[in-house]
Scaffold this active site. Structure first.
Site, short mmCIF file in Angstrom:
data_model
loop_
_atom_site.label_atom_id
_atom_site.label_comp_id
_atom_site.label_asym_id
_atom_site.label_seq_id
_atom_site.Cartn_x
_atom_site.Cartn_y
_atom_site.Cartn_z
N LYS A 77 0.88 -1.19 0.00
CA LYS A 77 0.00 0.00 0.00
C LYS A 77 0.91 1.22 0.00
CE LYS A 77 -3.78 2.07 2.71
NZ LYS A 77 -4.64 1.92 3.91
N SER A 152 -9.62 2.36 3.26
CA SER A 152 -8.75 3.12 2.41
C SER A 152 -7.82 2.26 1.56
CB SER A 152 -7.91 4.09 3.24
OG SER A 152 -7.08 3.39 4.12
N SER A 176 -9.96 -0.13 7.40
CA SER A 176 -9.42 0.02 6.05
C SER A 176 -8.77 -1.20 5.44
CB SER A 176 -8.41 1.17 6.03
OG SER A 176 -9.09 2.38 6.25
#
Lengths: 484, 484, 96
Positions: A77, A152, A176
């Site tokens: 990420k 997210s 998330s």
């Protein structure tokens, strides 16, 4: 097909030299080239470095070295600092930021011989539940590209679901990892707060953030967590506690496992969602687990509590982005105030600015007691509720999200509506508890997730329960059409 | 002015003499080229985290014990949020509600010998900011972050001081104490020891405090005194002419000898303090405190008391000689050499000639050009009457500039005292014979002329006549007159 | 509990965020609705409960040995800085 194999299966083939890491990496790189444009799951691709890392892994394998992740490709990420590689956090503020160091998570996975394919797209500064706030555009859900993948960590989730890599790292502050895992039909693990180092993970809400992983099975999650977990002297909040053998614990029978049904989760649950959870409960009781009802009476306070605490912490954490030492600087600042205001005003997107301002407000003189202090008290009450529940049960179960993936654009203009997506996941973050979301069926052709939450440091038990469920079902094997 | 009472409180920032910074492993040494001692943590890069330096905690505890304060068993770091270019994270990690050292006190000797107890409200740990440089840079400011992250102990006094002189006496005492404890080098030119003064006035007899102004960053005892004096006069004049003192931050301009408002801090700052989520509460147990207590040296007051008692010195002299550990050690070394019965002689010379030479040449006592053994050698020659006290001063100057011991200089310059009564008498006879008028005047009652004869004999003997013998013999020979 | 434009301007200034004229009403409205939402907390009974700053209880701060572990990498770190001169980070003139 290589991309449908699990990490353990890939590791076996690599060890037996049936495939090389370079071949495996090329396979995923070409999939990414073909399929990512339709998903926008990546911010940065690192094919050359990947092939170099794969070659290095092959050299290690050639010496007879083995390792559960040696030669396995992954995606990070874009919130994890990667030395020499752009780390944007999904924001214009860091669009020009090349990190000068590796996050601990990155370094550990690198040390284990993984191959980084690239950095995944995410909601800006990890603030969002749909991956629509990214400076780099929304990520699409591979199950239906008109729908959001969740956030997210939407890029990592979508990429894992689309089999663009065997696994991807993520972070979970209010859900998330778990929420996008549920919306994309993959396994998403958020470890206990303090289990994994936060050093090098760009901070959103320091007392809530935790690094975790997206995989297609609990077994894979166990293998990755084994490498990620553990004490790091550079993170004062990282716990110095022994790391158990997560893979070994997977196979334990579930007989006698006490699973709590959270009354507050089941109230008002949409019928089709409820039906999937009922089916899952049947599986669990069939495996020998016992279910009973538990209540967390203060849980309904969790979303407002979170939306005071997280913005408060982020308003402070994001003050370092000021155009002075790194990141975005506005053009021709006329004085210092202008430098700050425009660098930050132009560098940050709307949701980030909203949260910074909310946080500034709740910490400000006159409001601190009513909001921040109050929220920290509510946080303790929620945590105490969980503790009381875990005296009666081993794990708590419920849906991960209230609905399946929604349309891109449907909620982005209504922040509060968007915040309510996190209703089932936030409690675990406030209490620092580990949680995993695993696929448990479909509603309207879209995946739904089942969430298991455990007491602190109960990852082994969580993964065991998840793994046994996945042995008895095959929801986790389903691939979105076009990505099989 | 006599209708007004001055109220002063001082906030002293002492840089702790640790090798590395309070939250990072960067070096703290002064004077390095800009930004060469600022690591990622000091620079506030995305993803970095603070880890607390043990030595900083020990030093703070040491200070707390030395001022008889309560040492907090549990203290908390808090973020003080504000924007300034020398503050990389946009917040300073400090302590707010739970400081490491709570209420203590210090006895301070004032100029007139009186002893006043000054209360110390608290002392807490925090990180220093970087430096802003303006010289030689048109329209811009250059930021050097080498200093960012250096540990500071902020020592906050009660508003107990009632004059600029009291404030300076307190500041000097703290300065002495932190050097005694070896927790701070007290180097004000390098910024290791800085003072902010909170100054207000109120009508004599009024209980309520007047509005105070804060004068920041005073880095010499002289500036503290002058700045406070100016500020008091300013406030009194302002109030007496119908104005109101504004609570504000001011700077002292030493060139103009005045204080002025700080433009950049005109607006009251809302610091939005909250506990730093990246740092856990600091817990100190009894063994930790005991270990620190064992490292306490003899404190200045204890040393002064011992000097006064063992060497029959006045409180004032004892205070001066114990103002630094090094001076005290020097003095004691001389006592060891010359004997405690000559303590007053030793004290006079250390406080007198030696200190003057050190000040004149701007040299620390550790680098004194006359060491204790050499000074002892000189004092021995006074005690055994080889030379007079007056000649000894000449010898001392030669010792200082030539680096030779006393005996060598006395020999080389032929400075031995004349103690042969016959020789002295001979000179007296010559002087009397050469000055018949003064003799007659003396014998008719002008006692003061005794000094004239002493002077003449000393001149004729190059200052070497033994003064006591000279006195006796001269009295006899002059006879008659006044009180001979 | 609604926020006024003045409230938002004050907060934006504290947070050093420039907000354009067009954006202002949107922020006023969205921040008001967020604050309204979290106001639910004010109705909660929290009484004598101690606030919780860290999710794990019974943890305390680890202390690091006082030793220098970092060396000079300013070339690397400043390579990505917006403005550097003679090793200093450069900002518009700060007036005290």
């Amino acid at each position: 097909m290589l991309h449908n194999l699990f990490i353990g299966e890939l590791a076996e083939r690599l060890t037996k030299r049936q495939i090389s890491s370079v071949e495996l990496t090329r396979h995923f790189l070409s999939r990414i080239e073909r399929l990512n444009p339709g998903l926008n799951a990546f911010i940065t691709l690192t094919p050359e470095q990947a092939l170099r890392d794969a070659a290095a892994a092959d050299a290690r394998l050639a010496t007879g070295e083995t390792g559960p992740l040696l030669g396995i490709p992954l995606i990070h990420k874009d919130i994890f600092c990667t030395d020499g590689v752009k780390t944007s956090c999904g924001s214009r503020m860091l669009d020009n930021f090349v990190a000068p160091y590796d996050a601990t998570v990155v370094a550990r996975l690198k040390g284990a011989g993984t191959v980084m394919l690239g950095k995944s797209n995410m909601d800006e500064f990890a603030m969002g539940s749909s991956n629509e706030t990214s400076y780099y555009g929304p990520v699409k859900n591979p199950w239906d590209t008109t729908k959001v993948p969740g956030g997210s960590s939407g890029g990592s989730a979508a990429a894992t679901a689309a089999r663009l890599a065997p696994f991807a790292t993520g972070t979970d502050t209010g859900g998330s990892i778990r929420q996008p895992a549920a919306l994309t039909g993959v396994t998403g693990l958020k470890p206990t707060y303090g289990r994994v180092s936060r050093f090098g993970m760009i901070a959103f809400a320091s007392s809530l953030d935790q690094a975790g992983v997206f995989t297609r099975s609990a077994g894979d999650a166990a293998a990755v967590l084994q490498v990620m977990a553990g004490f790091d002297a550079r993170d004062s909040t990282c716990v110095d506690a022994p790391v158990p053998d997560y893979s070994k614990a997977l196979g334990a029978p579930l007989k006698g496992l006490k699973i709590g049904l959270l009354r507050e989760f089941f109230e008002g649950l949409e019928p089709r969602n409820a039906a999937l959870i009922e089916d899952a409960l049947t599986i669990y009781t069939g495996l020998g687990a016992e279910t009973r009802e538990v209540s967390l009476p203060h849980l309904p306070l969790s979303v407002p509590t979170y939306y005071v605490v997280a913005p408060a912490e982020c308003s402070s954490n994001l003050s370092r982005f000021d155009g002075v030492r790194f990141g975005y600087r506005c053009k021709d600042p006329k004085d210092l105030m202008d430098l700050y205001e425009r660098s930050r005003g132009e560098g940050f997107g709307a949701e980030v600015k909203r949260r910074i301002m909310t946080g500034t407000y709740v910490l400000s003189a006159g409001y601190f007691d009513a909001y921040y202090l109050k929220a920290q008290k509510a946080r303790r009450m929620i945590t105490d509720d969980f503790r009381a529940a875990f005296e009666k049960v081993d794990l708590v179960i419920g849906p991960t999200t209230p609905t399946p993936a929604f349309d891109i654009g449907a909620k982005i203009n209504d922040p509060v509506l968007m915040y309510l997506n996190d209703i089932y996941t936030i409690g675990a973050n406030l209490a620092g508890l580990p949680g995993v979301s695993i696929p448990c069926g479909f509603v309207d052709g879209l995946p739904m997730g089942l969430q298991l939450v455990g007491p602190h440091f109960a990852e082994a038990k969580l993964l065991n329960a998840a793994h046994q469920y996945q042995q008895a079902t095959d929801w986790h094997r389903h691939a979105p059409r076009g990505y099989e | 002015m006599s209708n007004w009472e001055v109220v002063i409180g001082l906030e002293i920032h002492a840089q702790l003499a640790t090798k590395s910074k309070i939250f990072s492993g960067s070096p703290t040494a002064y004077g390095a080229p800009p930004n060469t001692q600022a690591d990622l943590v000091d620079l506030g890069f995305p993803g970095v985290l603070p880890v607390l330096n043990q030595r900083a905690v020990q030093m703070a505890v040491k200070f707390g014990l030395a001022i008889d304060a309560t040492v907090a068993r549990r203290s908390v770091f808090a973020r003080k949020n504000y924007f300034y270019p020398d503050l990389p994270k946009g917040y300073q990690i400090s302590q707010y509600e739970l400081p490491i050292v709570a209420r203590g006190s210090l006895k301070v000797m004032l100029d007139d010998g009186a002893v006043k107890t000054i209360g110390i409200t608290r002392a807490h740990l925090e990180e220093d900011a970087g430096k802003s440089l303006h010289e030689g840079l048109a329209n811009v400011t250059g930021i050097d972050l080498n200093r960012a992250g250096t540990p500071l102990l902020e020592i906050v006094s009660e508003p107990d001081m009632r004059s600029a002189k009291e404030a300076v006496a307190y500041m000097k005492k703290i300065h002495t104490l932190v050097r005694y404890l070896e927790i701070c080098d007290g180097n004000m030119q390098e910024g290791s020891f800085r003072c902010d003064a909170n100054v207000s006035v109120r009508p004599k007899g009024q209980e309520k405090f007047g509005t105070r102004a804060e004068i920041k960053n005073l880095n010499s005892f002289r500036f503290v005194e002058k700045a406070i004096q100016y500020e008091v006069a300013r406030q009194v004049e302002l109030i007496e002419s119908g104005g109101k003192v504004v609570q504000e931050t001011r700077l002292y301009d030493s060139d103009k000898d005045e204080t002025r408002s700080m433009r950049s801090k005109e607006e009251a700052n809302d610091y939005r303090y909250f506990p730093d989520p990246d740092l856990l509460p600091v817990e100190i147990d009894e063994p930790f405190i005991a270990a620190v207590r064992a490292t306490l040296p003899e404190l200045p007051d204890q040393k002064a008391a011992r000097f006064a008692k063992d060497f029959a010195l006045s409180a004032y002299d004892a205070g001066v000689l114990s103002a630094s550990r090094e001076l005290g050690a020097y003095f004691e070394a001389v006592i060891t050499g010359i004997g405690a019965s000559h303590a007053k002689l030793a004290a006079n010379w250390v406080m007198g000639e030696l200190s003057s030479a050190l000040n004149r040449d701007n040299v620390d006592i550790e680098n004194s050009k006359v060491d204790p053994a050499q000074l002892t050698g000189l004092l021995r020659r006074i005690v055994d009457e080889t030379i007079s006290g007056k000649i000894a001063k000449e010898v001392f100057e030669a010792m200082w500039s030539e680096g030779k011991p006393a005996d060598a200089i006395i020999e080389a310059k032929g400075l031995r005292q004349i103690t042969d009564a016959g020789a002295i008498e001979g000179v007296i006879d010559s002087v009397i014979a050469a000055n018949p008028k003064q003799l007659a005047d003396y014998r008719s009652g002008k006692d003061k002329l005794f000094g004239f004869f002493v002077g003449q004999v000393m001149k004729a003997t190059g200052g070497k006549a033994n003064p006591a013998q000279l006195n006796e013999l001269l009295k006899t020979k002059l006879g008659g007159g006044g009180d001979a | 509990m609604s926020l006024t434009r003045h409230d938002v301007e004050k907060i934006a200034h504290l947070a050093r965020l420039s907000i354009t004229e067009q954006e202002m009403p949107v922020y006023v409205s969205s921040l008001s609705s967020i604050v309204n939402f979290v106001d639910e907390l004010s109705r909660a009974e929290t009484g004598a409960v101690q606030p919780m700053a860290h999710p794990l209880e019974g943890q305390h701060q680890r202390l690091r040995h006082d030793e220098v572990t970092e060396s000079d990498h300013h070339d690397k770190y400043q390579a990505i800085a917006p403005a550097v001169a003679a090793g200093l980070y450069v900002v518009p003139r700060v007036i005290d």
